[in-house]
Write a protein that holds these residues in place. Structure first.
Motif, PDB file in Angstrom:
ATOM      1  N   TYR A 100      -4.519  -1.140   2.421  1.00 13.16           N
ATOM      2  CA  TYR A 100      -4.457  -1.325   3.985  1.00 13.16           C
ATOM      3  C   TYR A 100      -3.434  -2.392   3.719  1.00 13.16           C
ATOM      4  CZ  TYR A 100      -8.427   1.776   4.238  1.00 13.16           C
ATOM      5  OH  TYR A 100      -9.382   2.862   3.923  1.00 13.16           O
ATOM      6  N   THR A 101      -3.665  -3.443   3.161  1.00 13.92           N
ATOM      7  CA  THR A 101      -2.689  -4.690   3.115  1.00 13.92           C
ATOM      8  C   THR A 101      -1.220  -4.511   2.684  1.00 13.92           C
ATOM      9  OG1 THR A 101      -4.764  -5.896   2.701  1.00 13.92           O
ATOM     10  CG2 THR A 101      -2.502  -6.841   1.974  1.00 13.92           C
ATOM     11  N   ARG A 102      -1.411  -3.461   1.374  1.00 10.08           N
ATOM     12  CA  ARG A 102       0.097  -3.285   1.065  1.00 10.08           C
ATOM     13  C   ARG A 102       0.874  -2.424   1.887  1.00 10.08           C
ATOM     14  NH1 ARG A 102      -1.152   0.076  -4.092  1.00 10.08           N
ATOM     15  NH2 ARG A 102      -1.857  -2.269  -4.864  1.00 10.08           N
ATOM     16  N   TYR A 103       0.126  -1.447   2.742  1.00  9.36           N
ATOM     17  CA  TYR A 103       0.863  -0.728   3.769  1.00  9.36           C
ATOM     18  C   TYR A 103       0.795  -1.107   5.129  1.00  9.36           C
ATOM     19  CZ  TYR A 103       1.691   2.419  -0.107  1.00  9.36           C
ATOM     20  OH  TYR A 103       2.135   2.852  -1.548  1.00  9.36           O
ATOM     21  N   ASN A 104       0.617  -2.441   5.411  1.00 15.27           N
ATOM     22  CA  ASN A 104       0.435  -3.179   6.324  1.00 15.27           C
ATOM     23  C   ASN A 104      -0.507  -2.464   7.661  1.00 15.27           C
ATOM     24  OD1 ASN A 104       2.501  -5.119   5.925  1.00 15.27           O
ATOM     25  ND2 ASN A 104       4.009  -3.574   6.320  1.00 15.27           N
TER      26      ASN A 104
ATOM     27  N   GLY B  78      -9.867   0.401   0.571  1.00 14.07           N
ATOM     28  CA  GLY B  78      -9.562  -1.158   0.952  1.00 14.07           C
ATOM     29  C   GLY B  78      -9.574  -2.067  -0.129  1.00 14.07           C
ATOM     30  N   GLN B  79     -10.353  -1.552  -1.459  1.00 11.64           N
ATOM     31  CA  GLN B  79     -10.358  -2.514  -2.370  1.00 11.64           C
ATOM     32  C   GLN B  79      -9.396  -2.278  -3.414  1.00 11.64           C
ATOM     33  OE1 GLN B  79     -13.410  -4.122  -2.935  1.00 11.64           O
ATOM     34  NE2 GLN B  79     -13.750  -3.369  -0.860  1.00 11.64           N
TER      35      GLN B  79
ATOM     36  N   GLY C 260      -8.679  -5.496   5.411  1.00  8.73           N
ATOM     37  CA  GLY C 260      -8.031  -6.357   4.250  1.00  8.73           C
ATOM     38  C   GLY C 260      -8.966  -7.231   3.564  1.00  8.73           C
ATOM     39  N   ASP C 261     -10.156  -7.358   4.260  1.00 12.10           N
ATOM     40  CA  ASP C 261     -11.089  -8.544   3.879  1.00 12.10           C
ATOM     41  C   ASP C 261     -11.836  -7.889   2.693  1.00 12.10           C
ATOM     42  OD1 ASP C 261     -13.490 -10.315   3.678  1.00 12.10           O
ATOM     43  OD2 ASP C 261     -12.734 -11.295   5.576  1.00 12.10           O
ATOM     44  N   TYR C 262     -11.725  -8.461   1.548  1.00 11.89           N
ATOM     45  CA  TYR C 262     -12.582  -7.918   0.366  1.00 11.89           C
ATOM     46  C   TYR C 262     -14.119  -7.991   0.714  1.00 11.89           C
ATOM     47  CZ  TYR C 262     -14.320  -7.351  -4.249  1.00 11.89           C
ATOM     48  OH  TYR C 262     -15.070  -7.041  -5.499  1.00 11.89           O
ATOM     49  N   PHE C 263     -14.517  -8.931   0.908  1.00 11.59           N
ATOM     50  CA  PHE C 263     -15.924  -9.411   1.076  1.00 11.59           C
ATOM     51  C   PHE C 263     -16.558  -8.521   2.017  1.00 11.59           C
ATOM     52  CE2 PHE C 263     -14.345 -13.268  -0.844  1.00 11.59           C
ATOM     53  CZ  PHE C 263     -14.911 -13.242  -1.803  1.00 11.59           C
TER      54      PHE C 263
END
Length: 255
Positions: A45-49, A40-41, A60-63
């Motif tokens: 996950y964000t890149r591949y939806n 996730g870092q 997709g939440d970094y924190f």
């Protein structure tokens, strides 16, 4: 070291103590958490939806992922330290690699694939000890490089860009190695010969006859140390046989 079982039939033998199962599953859960949050870092996950899937937005939440990553790291460091200290304190080195394990692993794998005769094995197969070394090295690489990655965020610490570059590269290599190790570990149970070992990581016990035939060296040690006995097992078999005979006789009488 196996422990005596309260089962008078002694049809099962304790292979994995509660401590071993604790170490195994704590390591497994920590590593899975580290892999999921580590990816996730990147952020994959964000890149591949993936985050658009139901309930997956947090990936997709970094924190959130970084906090869970630290939690997994703490779990892994704790259980690794506990395992090493416990093993040396109790002098339990059954799973530690030995000289000739690579050659013996080849012989075991060859025998499984060709239905040939395996070499006599101790509590753990040679291939299991080799896998332990591989996974252990991968985890150590992850721990050391992960600590360095954390150290760079400490106030007053200034690490060179070259060190950080190679440290990140080694951390990613460690991640790839451990993923490969997990796949190999699970794939081993696709072989029918290894499946009777699975219950041991849940209940601790495996079938006695399996131990006798596949782990004959360990079985002999258990007999020599009086932790198990052949006589009790034979008596239990006779008892069971008598019970079946009586049951059959009653059936014939009722007919």
């Amino acid at each position: 070291m196996a422990q005596k079982t309260n089962n008078p039939k002694q049809s099962k033998i304790l292979r994995q103590s509660l401590v071993n199962r604790f170490v195994h599953w704590t390591t497994a859960l920590s590593v899975i958490l580290l892999i999921i949050t580590g990816l996730g870092q990147l952020p994959l996950y964000t890149r591949y939806n993936v985050t658009k899937l139901p309930g997956a937005a947090w990936l997709g939440d970094y924190f959130i992922t970084i906090k869970l990553h630290y939690l997994g790291a703490l779990g892994l460091i704790f259980v690794a330290a506990f395992h090493i200290v416990y093993a040396f304190a109790r002098r339990e080195f059954d799973i530690f690699p030995r000289k000739g394990d690579l050659k013996e692993s080849y012989q075991i794998i060859k025998a499984m694939l060709t239905k040939g005769q395996e070499p006599a094995s101790d509590k753990y197969l040679a291939e299991q000890r080799v896998a332990y070394l591989f996974i252990g090295f991968s985890l150590l690489l992850l721990i050391v490089t992960g600590l360095i990655k954390t150290l760079k965020n400490a106030p007053g610490v200034d690490l060179s860009h070259s060190l950080l570059y190679w440290n990140t590269a080694l951390h990613n290599i460690g991640t790839g190695l451990i993923i490969f190790g997990i796949i190999g570990h699970l794939a081993a149970f696709l072989l029918k010969e290894n499946r009777p070992l699975i219950p041991g990581m849940f209940t601790g016990f495996i079938n006695r006859e399996y131990v006798k035939h596949r782990h004959s060296l360990w079985y002999a040690k258990l007999l020599n140390s009086k932790e198990i006995s052949e006589s009790s097992l034979e008596a239990a078999k006779d008892l069971k046989s008598d019970g079946n005979d009586k049951s059959n006789n009653q059936t014939h009488l009722s007919i």
